[in-house]
Design an enzyme around this catalytic site. Structure first.
Site, mmCIF file in Angstrom:
data_model
loop_
_atom_site.group_PDB
_atom_site.id
_atom_site.type_symbol
_atom_site.label_atom_id
_atom_site.label_comp_id
_atom_site.label_asym_id
_atom_site.label_seq_id
_atom_site.Cartn_x
_atom_site.Cartn_y
_atom_site.Cartn_z
ATOM 1 N N HIS A 77 1.540 -0.620 -5.341
ATOM 2 C CA HIS A 77 1.935 -1.384 -5.528
ATOM 3 C C HIS A 77 1.424 -3.401 -4.945
ATOM 4 C CE1 HIS A 77 3.374 -3.364 -9.524
ATOM 5 N NE2 HIS A 77 3.823 -4.092 -8.778
ATOM 6 N N HIS A 78 -0.113 -4.114 -5.988
ATOM 7 C CA HIS A 78 -0.321 -4.740 -5.173
ATOM 8 C C HIS A 78 0.074 -5.728 -5.610
ATOM 9 C CE1 HIS A 78 -2.199 -0.451 -4.235
ATOM 10 N NE2 HIS A 78 -1.759 -0.858 -3.327
ATOM 11 N N ASP A 126 8.341 -4.966 -9.310
ATOM 12 C CA ASP A 126 7.431 -6.187 -9.248
ATOM 13 C C ASP A 126 8.832 -6.383 -8.807
ATOM 14 O OD1 ASP A 126 5.253 -5.759 -10.455
ATOM 15 O OD2 ASP A 126 6.081 -5.880 -11.591
ATOM 16 N N HIS A 150 0.626 -3.838 -14.038
ATOM 17 C CA HIS A 150 -0.521 -3.620 -14.519
ATOM 18 C C HIS A 150 -0.868 -2.874 -16.198
ATOM 19 C CE1 HIS A 150 -2.719 -6.803 -13.464
ATOM 20 N NE2 HIS A 150 -2.166 -6.540 -12.172
ATOM 21 N N GLU A 151 0.052 -0.852 -15.483
ATOM 22 C CA GLU A 151 -0.049 0.039 -15.992
ATOM 23 C C GLU A 151 1.418 -0.086 -17.609
ATOM 24 O OE1 GLU A 151 1.481 1.422 -12.017
ATOM 25 O OE2 GLU A 151 0.409 0.220 -13.319
ATOM 26 N N GLU A 194 0.674 -1.155 -0.197
ATOM 27 C CA GLU A 194 0.348 0.065 0.173
ATOM 28 C C GLU A 194 1.062 1.583 0.059
ATOM 29 O OE1 GLU A 194 -3.444 1.687 0.031
ATOM 30 O OE2 GLU A 194 -2.855 0.080 -0.436
#
Length: 95
Positions: A56-57, A83, A74-75, A52
């Site tokens: 980045h989840h 990551d 994702h973006e 949080e």
């Protein structure tokens, strides 16, 4: 915020221990195993706070003492240094 640069799963796993490339998309994955559910849930809580803060989840799945994790940005439509950083946080949190 600028779009993160995609580095790909191969470059990411070269920097990590025990992580593998996902077979269905540009992502990295790892399964963490713990003593029991309490330890697994504690790990998820520690990681959730860090994720949080980093905005980045992870994608993850928990059954009893096992936590399966998939990381991708994702973006960027694939793996980025974000990551890798979260994977390192997870490895440290797992002990």
């Amino acid at each position: 915020m600028a779009k993160p640069e995609r580095i790909g799963s191969v470059a990411a796993i070269a920097q990590l221990s025990g992580w593998t490339a996902a077979t269905d998309r540009d992502a990295i994955q790892k399964t963490f195993k713990f003593k029991d559910f309490n330890a697994a849930f504690g790990f998820m809580t520690r990681v959730a706070l860090a994720a949080e803060k980093a905005d980045h989840h992870p994608e993850w799945f928990n059954v009893y003492n096992r936590v399966e994790v998939v990381l991708t940005t994702h973006e960027a439509d694939g793996v980025t240094e974000r990551d890798v950083a979260l994977a390192k946080i997870m490895d440290a949190a797992a002990g």
